[in-house]
Design an enzyme around this catalytic site. Structure first.
Site, PDB file in Angstrom:
ATOM      1  N   HIS A   1       6.493  -4.321  14.057  1.00 35.66           N
ATOM      2  CA  HIS A   1       6.719  -5.286  15.131  1.00 35.66           C
ATOM      3  C   HIS A   1       8.107  -5.921  15.133  1.00 35.66           C
ATOM      4  O   HIS A   1       8.418  -6.734  16.010  1.00 35.66           O
ATOM      5  CB  HIS A   1       5.691  -6.415  15.028  1.00 35.66           C
ATOM      6  CG  HIS A   1       5.702  -7.106  13.685  1.00 35.66           C
ATOM      7  ND1 HIS A   1       6.633  -8.049  13.339  1.00 35.66           N
ATOM      8  CD2 HIS A   1       4.898  -6.948  12.601  1.00 35.66           C
ATOM      9  CE1 HIS A   1       6.392  -8.465  12.113  1.00 35.66           C
ATOM     10  NE2 HIS A   1       5.345  -7.801  11.633  1.00 35.66           N
TER      11      HIS A   1
ATOM     12  N   ARG B   1      -6.178  -9.156   0.120  1.00 36.85           N
ATOM     13  CA  ARG B   1      -7.264  -8.501  -0.557  1.00 36.85           C
ATOM     14  C   ARG B   1      -7.792  -9.391  -1.634  1.00 36.85           C
ATOM     15  O   ARG B   1      -7.237 -10.479  -1.888  1.00 36.85           O
ATOM     16  CB  ARG B   1      -6.865  -7.122  -1.094  1.00 36.85           C
ATOM     17  CG  ARG B   1      -5.918  -7.109  -2.230  1.00 36.85           C
ATOM     18  CD  ARG B   1      -5.556  -5.732  -2.724  1.00 36.85           C
ATOM     19  NE  ARG B   1      -4.847  -4.808  -1.856  1.00 36.85           N
ATOM     20  CZ  ARG B   1      -5.253  -3.590  -1.581  1.00 36.85           C
ATOM     21  NH1 ARG B   1      -6.380  -3.125  -2.117  1.00 36.85           N
ATOM     22  NH2 ARG B   1      -4.544  -2.816  -0.804  1.00 36.85           N
TER      23      ARG B   1
ATOM     24  N   HIS C   1      -2.775   9.189   0.279  1.00 38.81           N
ATOM     25  CA  HIS C   1      -1.386   8.815   0.085  1.00 38.81           C
ATOM     26  C   HIS C   1      -1.170   8.272  -1.325  1.00 38.81           C
ATOM     27  O   HIS C   1      -2.116   8.028  -2.071  1.00 38.81           O
ATOM     28  CB  HIS C   1      -0.967   7.766   1.115  1.00 38.81           C
ATOM     29  CG  HIS C   1      -1.756   6.485   1.035  1.00 38.81           C
ATOM     30  ND1 HIS C   1      -3.024   6.362   1.565  1.00 38.81           N
ATOM     31  CD2 HIS C   1      -1.463   5.276   0.490  1.00 38.81           C
ATOM     32  CE1 HIS C   1      -3.481   5.138   1.346  1.00 38.81           C
ATOM     33  NE2 HIS C   1      -2.562   4.463   0.689  1.00 38.81           N
TER      34      HIS C   1
ATOM     35  N   ASP D   1       4.813   0.749 -11.913  1.00 36.52           N
ATOM     36  CA  ASP D   1       4.031  -0.142 -11.059  1.00 36.52           C
ATOM     37  C   ASP D   1       2.596  -0.201 -11.582  1.00 36.52           C
ATOM     38  O   ASP D   1       1.953   0.841 -11.749  1.00 36.52           O
ATOM     39  CB  ASP D   1       4.059   0.384  -9.622  1.00 36.52           C
ATOM     40  CG  ASP D   1       3.476  -0.597  -8.611  1.00 36.52           C
ATOM     41  OD1 ASP D   1       2.586  -1.378  -8.985  1.00 36.52           O
ATOM     42  OD2 ASP D   1       3.920  -0.578  -7.445  1.00 36.52           O
TER      43      ASP D   1
ATOM     44  N   LYS E   1      -6.131   3.830  10.887  1.00 39.47           N
ATOM     45  CA  LYS E   1      -5.257   2.657  10.972  1.00 39.47           C
ATOM     46  C   LYS E   1      -3.904   2.996  11.581  1.00 39.47           C
ATOM     47  O   LYS E   1      -3.337   4.054  11.318  1.00 39.47           O
ATOM     48  CB  LYS E   1      -5.057   2.059   9.572  1.00 39.47           C
ATOM     49  CG  LYS E   1      -4.325   0.730   9.567  1.00 39.47           C
ATOM     50  CD  LYS E   1      -4.232   0.164   8.152  1.00 39.47           C
ATOM     51  CE  LYS E   1      -3.486  -1.160   8.137  1.00 39.47           C
ATOM     52  NZ  LYS E   1      -3.350  -1.691   6.756  1.00 39.47           N
TER      53      LYS E   1
ATOM     54  N   GLU F   1      -1.833   4.837   6.976  1.00 41.00           N
ATOM     55  CA  GLU F   1      -1.608   4.594   8.398  1.00 41.00           C
ATOM     56  C   GLU F   1      -1.107   5.849   9.107  1.00 41.00           C
ATOM     57  O   GLU F   1      -0.368   6.651   8.532  1.00 41.00           O
ATOM     58  CB  GLU F   1      -0.596   3.454   8.569  1.00 41.00           C
ATOM     59  CG  GLU F   1      -1.071   2.149   7.972  1.00 41.00           C
ATOM     60  CD  GLU F   1       0.011   1.094   7.889  1.00 41.00           C
ATOM     61  OE1 GLU F   1      -0.331  -0.091   7.695  1.00 41.00           O
ATOM     62  OE2 GLU F   1       1.195   1.441   8.007  1.00 41.00           O
TER      63      GLU F   1
ATOM     64  N   GLU G   1      -6.841  -6.643  10.269  1.00 37.19           N
ATOM     65  CA  GLU G   1      -6.463  -6.936   8.885  1.00 37.19           C
ATOM     66  C   GLU G   1      -5.327  -7.939   8.885  1.00 37.19           C
ATOM     67  O   GLU G   1      -4.607  -8.086   9.876  1.00 37.19           O
ATOM     68  CB  GLU G   1      -6.011  -5.667   8.148  1.00 37.19           C
ATOM     69  CG  GLU G   1      -7.115  -4.694   7.823  1.00 37.19           C
ATOM     70  CD  GLU G   1      -6.654  -3.567   6.912  1.00 37.19           C
ATOM     71  OE1 GLU G   1      -5.448  -3.575   6.523  1.00 37.19           O
ATOM     72  OE2 GLU G   1      -7.460  -2.693   6.586  1.00 37.19           O
ATOM     73  N   ASN G   2      -5.159  -8.608   7.772  1.00 30.87           N
ATOM     74  CA  ASN G   2      -4.002  -9.471   7.569  1.00 30.87           C
ATOM     75  C   ASN G   2      -2.946  -8.720   6.780  1.00 30.87           C
ATOM     76  O   ASN G   2      -3.248  -7.784   6.033  1.00 30.87           O
ATOM     77  CB  ASN G   2      -4.399 -10.747   6.823  1.00 30.87           C
ATOM     78  CG  ASN G   2      -5.147 -10.470   5.522  1.00 30.87           C
ATOM     79  OD1 ASN G   2      -6.255  -9.949   5.546  1.00 30.87           O
ATOM     80  ND2 ASN G   2      -4.541 -10.821   4.409  1.00 30.87           N
TER      81      ASN G   2
END
Length: 541
Positions: free
Chosen positions: A369, A486, A157, A165, A364, A249, A450-451
């Site tokens: 949510h 990270r 991806h 960026d 993943k 994902e 993961e966070n």
């Protein structure tokens, strides 16, 4: 009228094996997980790939595996995800000396290893079938020499939001050229807005990439990775996470990935990504198959306005919403079925490629949510998860992963309902996670957590431990690990570092923590606080 039903059928297109370059391997002992020292001499027999040997003639890499792992880990391992730009185009490790110091600190803190994102847009950047692995080989060897294992994330991806960026990594240039010729290779919403993060899964098995299909391109990439890094698989590289969509994902880009860290605060519903010609062709064919041609002209009418309350939409509202009708069931079965089919294809190819290598394969699922507390779960539906108050949309994904021996990776483990509901009463990260973790338990598949936030306090770390126990409790052989997202300079600041190392000890179930590691020749810290006292913040910048 009889209710029309639609059940997607799974199929897979396999690619014929091609002649690939191989390494000449010389080593002092047999390659096993307990190997202490080995020497790898890398020289390719083909011009289809670039390796460390091409970077410095007869360059030799000394790997020291396991030397610093004694006395640490008594439970679930912790990995740390590296910065996105750890390896730059041209085969160089960014900030090599600082990276080495950071690796030594992580190993001394009891961390099991690091997660390295291997970008398709870096490795196969200029021409199809020409791979440049040099920077990644160097980075993996560096991590190993510091006592760390490696999980490789094969990232098909785009990274970042644009050329401005600093973390920008686009898809390969030759892929972008094909998208310029055929814009429908990119996802499109009902307004015609294109998303360039990932190739549309509608053309998964069509030869749209200079004679190859996207699935064939991903398969060739995985196979070349396996053959290039074969000496390290299982001993140094212990895991391979296969990217399956935007941000790696298995989902549709219903919202741009850069928005996902805050989109729940504005309650965005997301947009169905089914308006490129390949997706529309599939939808139209399925509508004809069930005898309802009018259902195949496009996505749901009245589905959403990004900032709209779902109760004010014709499709997502609770009472008489189209999501809960025969048409809604048909469309959502097709839309989610296409995503499941995509995941199944990649899982099947990856399982075949990495079979026998002793690496753990994983994939993943997105942490969507922010409408979990509503009956229709709109943001999950637009992402491709047919999960509502009356239907489990995650169990089918877990079953596919279990069928091919994949580990399930998910994020948001640090999030608490009590915090999120203060800003969005419909959000329930804990409810979402419990359902996903239950699906993993039912299918008996390992879990990688993961966070989502990059800065965690003690309460967040304790929440991770709480959710890990929810998954593991009662299982005879629970398998849980955590990817901390990270590594950056803030991670090594005194208070953050103390919290992190405490978390590593707690998650590992270790009662004794010793971090004896040479720093600049004469400093041997023996605790987490000692690292901070000697100025560990210098280690990464």
């Amino acid at each position: 009228m009889a209710i029309a039903t639609f059940a997607p059928s799974f199929c897979c297109t396999r690619t014929e094996p091609t002649q690939l370059p191989r390494f000449r391997l010389t080593h002092s002992h047999k390659f096993q997980s307990q190997t202490r020292r080995l020497s790898v001499s890398c020289r390719l027999n083909s011009s289809n790939s670039l390796s460390p040997a091409d970077n410095n003639n007869n360059n030799r890499y000394k790997l020291h595996d396991g030397a610093s792992s004694q006395g640490r880990r008594n439970g679930s391992p912790v990995f740390v995800k590296l910065p996105e730009d750890s390896t730059m185009i041209g085969g160089k490790v960014k900030g090599r000396k600082a990276m080495a110091q950071s690796f030594k600190a992580l190993a001394a803190a009891g961390v099991e290893g690091v997660v390295v994102e291997v970008w398709w847009g870096v490795v196969e950047r200029d021409r199809p079938g020409v791979y440049d692995w040099r920077g990644y080989f160097d980075l993996i060897v560096l991590a190993s020499n510091c006592g760390l294992k490696v999980r490789a994330l094969l990232a098909f991806h785009q990274c970042g939001s644009g050329s401005g960026d600093p973390k920008w990594v686009p898809l390969p240039q030759w892929v972008l050229e094909e998208i310029d010729k055929d814009p429908d290779l990119a996802y499109s919403d009902r307004f015609g807005r294109r998303n360039m993060e990932y190739i549309s899964l509608g053309c998964d098995i069509l030869p749209v990439l200079r004679g190859r299909s996207p699935i064939q391109a991903y398969t060739d990439f995985m196979r070349n990775f396996r053959d290039t890094f074969r000496p390290l698989l299982g001993a140094i590289i212990t895991g391979v996470q296969v990217g399956m969509g935007p941000a790696g994902e298995l989902r549709y880009p219903s919202l741009p990935s850069q928005k996902l860290t805050w989109s729940w605060r504005s309650r965005e519903l997301g947009e169905f990504q089914c308006y490129d010609k390949y997706m529309l062709a599939s939808l139209n064919a399925c509508a004809r198959e069930v005898g309802m041609r009018e259902w195949g002209d496009g996505g749901p009418i009245g589905a959403s306005n990004l900032m709209q309350d779902p109760e004010h939409t014709e499709f997502f509202r609770t009472d008489n919403g189209l999501w809960n009708t025969a048409y809604g069931n048909f469309f959502l079965e097709w839309y989610s079925g296409m995503l499941l089919l995509h995941g199944e294809r990649i899982c099947r190819e990856a399982e075949t490629i990495f079979r026998g290598t002793r690496v753990n394969t994983s994939a993943k699922v997105g942490g969507i949510h922010w409408h979990y507390g509503t009956p229709s779960h709109p943001s999950e539906l637009t992402a491709g998860y047919y999960n509502t108050s009356t239907r489990d949309g995650f169990l089918p994904i877990a079953r596919i992963f279990g069928r091919y021996g994949f580990t399930l990776c998910c994020s948001c483990l640090e999030m608490r309902d009590v915090d999120e509901k203060q800003m969005n009463p419909f959000s329930s990260p804990e409810g979402f996670l419990r359902q996903l973790l239950l699906a993993a338990r039912i299918c008996e598949i390992p879990l990688e957590g993961e966070n989502s936030a990059t800065s965690l306090d003690d309460a967040a770390f304790q929440q991770v431990i709480k959710m890990s126990k929810f998954y593991s409790e009662g299982l005879e052989k629970p398998s849980f690990s955590f990817n901390f997202v990270r590594m950056d300079k803030n991670m090594f600041e005194y208070h953050n570092w103390v919290r992190f190392t405490r978390f590593v000890r707690q998650l590992s179930g270790s009662s004794i923590f010793r971090a004896k590691l040479d720093f600049r020749g004469d400093i041997r810290p023996s605790s987490a606080s000692d690292f901070a006292k000697v100025g560990l913040a210098f280690a990464y910048c």
